[in-house]
Enzyme design. Structure first.
Site, mmCIF file in Angstrom:
data_model
loop_
_atom_site.group_PDB
_atom_site.id
_atom_site.type_symbol
_atom_site.label_atom_id
_atom_site.label_comp_id
_atom_site.label_asym_id
_atom_site.label_seq_id
_atom_site.Cartn_x
_atom_site.Cartn_y
_atom_site.Cartn_z
ATOM 1 N N CYS A 28 0.881 -1.180 0.000
ATOM 2 C CA CYS A 28 0.000 0.000 0.000
ATOM 3 C C CYS A 28 0.908 1.216 0.000
ATOM 4 C CB CYS A 28 -0.925 -0.003 1.213
ATOM 5 S SG CYS A 28 -1.899 -1.522 1.398
ATOM 6 N N GLY B 12 4.438 7.305 -0.718
ATOM 7 C CA GLY B 12 5.688 6.802 -1.245
ATOM 8 C C GLY B 12 6.924 7.041 -0.407
ATOM 9 N N LYS C 229 7.859 5.605 2.411
ATOM 10 C CA LYS C 229 8.437 4.320 2.805
ATOM 11 C C LYS C 229 8.994 3.588 1.586
ATOM 12 C CE LYS C 229 5.144 3.807 6.630
ATOM 13 N NZ LYS C 229 4.270 4.931 6.249
ATOM 14 N N ASP D 139 -4.884 -3.206 -7.021
ATOM 15 C CA ASP D 139 -5.072 -3.704 -5.666
ATOM 16 C C ASP D 139 -4.041 -4.785 -5.364
ATOM 17 O OD1 ASP D 139 -5.999 -4.553 -3.226
ATOM 18 O OD2 ASP D 139 -8.077 -4.762 -3.855
ATOM 19 N N CYS E 57 -0.255 3.323 11.796
ATOM 20 C CA CYS E 57 -0.088 4.519 12.640
ATOM 21 C C CYS E 57 -1.331 4.639 13.524
ATOM 22 C CB CYS E 57 0.130 5.774 11.800
ATOM 23 S SG CYS E 57 -1.077 6.053 10.497
#
Length: 489
Positions: free
Chosen positions: A247, A251, A253, A298, A378
């Site tokens: 996911c 961007g 990470k 997906d 998070c």
């Protein structure tokens, strides 16, 4: 015969008066209000629908927004006064059907008229509302009387902002710059320290403003929080590996993975939302990473047995979550859904998120050659963190995975709700100024284990058997995925 001298000005002898020209500052303010209205429209719509959208900061500091600082301040200030502005508009009753359809822009302009430092003078919406300024001010006075307060400040609940002093973290993009050079350059403005946990992360004083710094603008450093930076570092991908970021957008990470992999190997960055794909591509371009392939689709649609994923060694899964650990950092506490009379999260929404998170994690664990999977959120909620991991432990164990301990020196671990939760990592919203959660699953792929050849032949084959794709319990996976039905992102 003397002519009679008229006092009237001679006709056609004066130049027609030119319309007053707007100044550059006025035009800049006009444009900032339009940009702020677009951002406000996006976050208010997402908040009303209880769905994940990019944070206010992410939207404002995207490349498409020109006046970032002015737009950011205008959005935040308008949100702080939003309840007051709505009440004033209702009391004044000045909006017609045309302007009711453009409420975000109206909110922005009303903030400027009622509380801003400058009075807007150009723009159709501005002129419309300025003609009704007296009615708006009268509405504000009426509201103060109704609420039995003496000032606007007493109408605002600012307690949620107090005490939130967070250090500024920046991650050095080692594809473009080494850490020591970044420290030397940033020390010209602020005190800089190297983070003790993440090697390429730097720490600076709260309030350090680097949004317009050349190192940020050219992608040599990224403004990235500590929790976010710990995720890719926990995965520890090696140079030359193939990795999936399940996911990916916006961007940060993803490009951190590229940096850790020294720009080698391949990263498949999955993103379903079209607008977020654009943001992802902008981040990749800024980073200079050349080993990232964007998959607009997906993650759950990827077939683990597809030969094109046979070399994938690691998966980073940071799925949609409640964002409850970064509310203040994201500025979500300014949104209507986080007002004083609605502080509890929607339990139905949390359940739907957890269903998707379980489904995504089960899918990540099902790739046959993957030996490292990081699951992160998070969020501060157990239902999105420990409960998700606990529910997948039987599947993980059947595939040879076990929980590893990312950053063993980190003191705060998972909630003690199941055996092995001490391997999980948590960040605390109070102690660490943000809430984050990381789980690391690892397994040993004996095909790449140099010691495997030393084992007796029968034992070596027995251990390898479970990793061959054609020997998977495929029926079990289909049944598992069927049980974990629910909404996707």
């Amino acid at each position: 015969m003397a002519r009679h001298k008229s006092n009237a000005p001679p006709k056609l002898t004066q130049q027609p008066r030119k319309p007053q020209q707007s100044s550059g500052a006025e035009r800049s303010a006009l444009y900032a209000r339009r940009e702020a209205a677009k951002v406000l429209h996006t976050v208010l719509r997402g908040d009303a629908e209880r769905r994940a959208v990019a944070s206010i900061k992410s939207l404002v500091f995207s490349p498409s927004v020109r006046n970032k600082r002015g737009t950011f301040a205008l959005v935040c200030e308008t949100l702080k006064y939003l309840d007051v502005i709505k009440d004033v508009l209702e009391i004044a009753n000045v909006l017609n059907s045309k302007w009711k359809r453009q409420e975000p822009l109206v909110y922005i302009i009303c903030y400027d008229i009622l509380f801003g430092k400058e009075t807007p003078s150009i723009g159709d919406a501005e002129k419309f509302l300025m003609r009704r300024k007296d009615a708006l001010l009268s509405g504000l006075a009426t509201l103060l009387v109704r609420k039995k307060v003496k000032s606007v400040e007493e109408l605002l609940d600012l307690s949620q902002l107090n005490g939130h002093i967070k250090q500024r973290y920046v991650r050095v993009n080692t594809l473009k710059m080494d850490v020591d050079s970044a420290v030397k350059e940033l020390e010209k403005l602020y005190k800089v320290q190297k983070d003790e946990t993440v090697p390429d992360l730097l720490v600076m004083p709260p309030g350090s403003d680097l949004h317009a710094h050349p190192l940020v603008m050219n992608g040599r450093i990224f403004l990235q929080g500590k929790g976010s930076s710990m995720v890719a570092a926990a995965l520890q991908p090696e140079a030359g590996w193939e990795v999936i970021d399940a996911c990916s957008a916006p961007g940060n990470k993803t490009v951190h993975l590229a940096s850790l992999m020294k720009g080698q190997g391949k990263i498949i960055a999955c993103e379903l939302n079209e607008e977020r794909v654009k943001r992802l591509e902008q981040t990749i371009k800024l980073s200079g990473a050349t080993n990232i392939e964007v998959f607009h689709g997906d993650f759950l649609s990827l077939n683990p047995t597809d030969p094109s994923f046979a070399k994938v060694r690691a998966i980073l899964l940071d799925p949609s979550c409640s964002g409850s650990g970064t509310i203040t950092d994201r500025l979500d506490h300014l949104l209507p859904s986080h007002s004083a009379d609605n502080t509890n999260y929607d339990s139905i929404r949390l359940h739907k998120l957890a269903v998707f998170q379980k489904k995504a994690l089960a899918h990540a664990l099902s790739f046959p050659q993957v030996e490292r999977v990081v699951y992160s959120t998070c969020s501060i909620h157990q239902i999105e963190n420990e409960d998700v991991v606990s529910s997948l432990l039987p599947l993980a164990s059947s595939l040879g995975f076990k929980l590893a301990t990312p950053f063993p020196q980190w003191q705060r671990r998972g909630l003690p709700v199941f055996a092995g939760s001490e391997h999980l990592l948590r960040m605390d919203p109070v102690e660490d100024k943000e809430g984050f959660f990381i789980a690391l699953f690892t397994k040993t792929n004996n095909l790449d284990n140099p010691k495997a050849s030393e084992l007796p032949e029968g034992e070596c084959r027995g251990r390898r058997k479970r990793f061959y794709p054609f020997l998977w319990p495929k029926v079990f996976f289909r049944a598992w995925n069927g049980r974990l039905h629910g909404s996707r992102r």
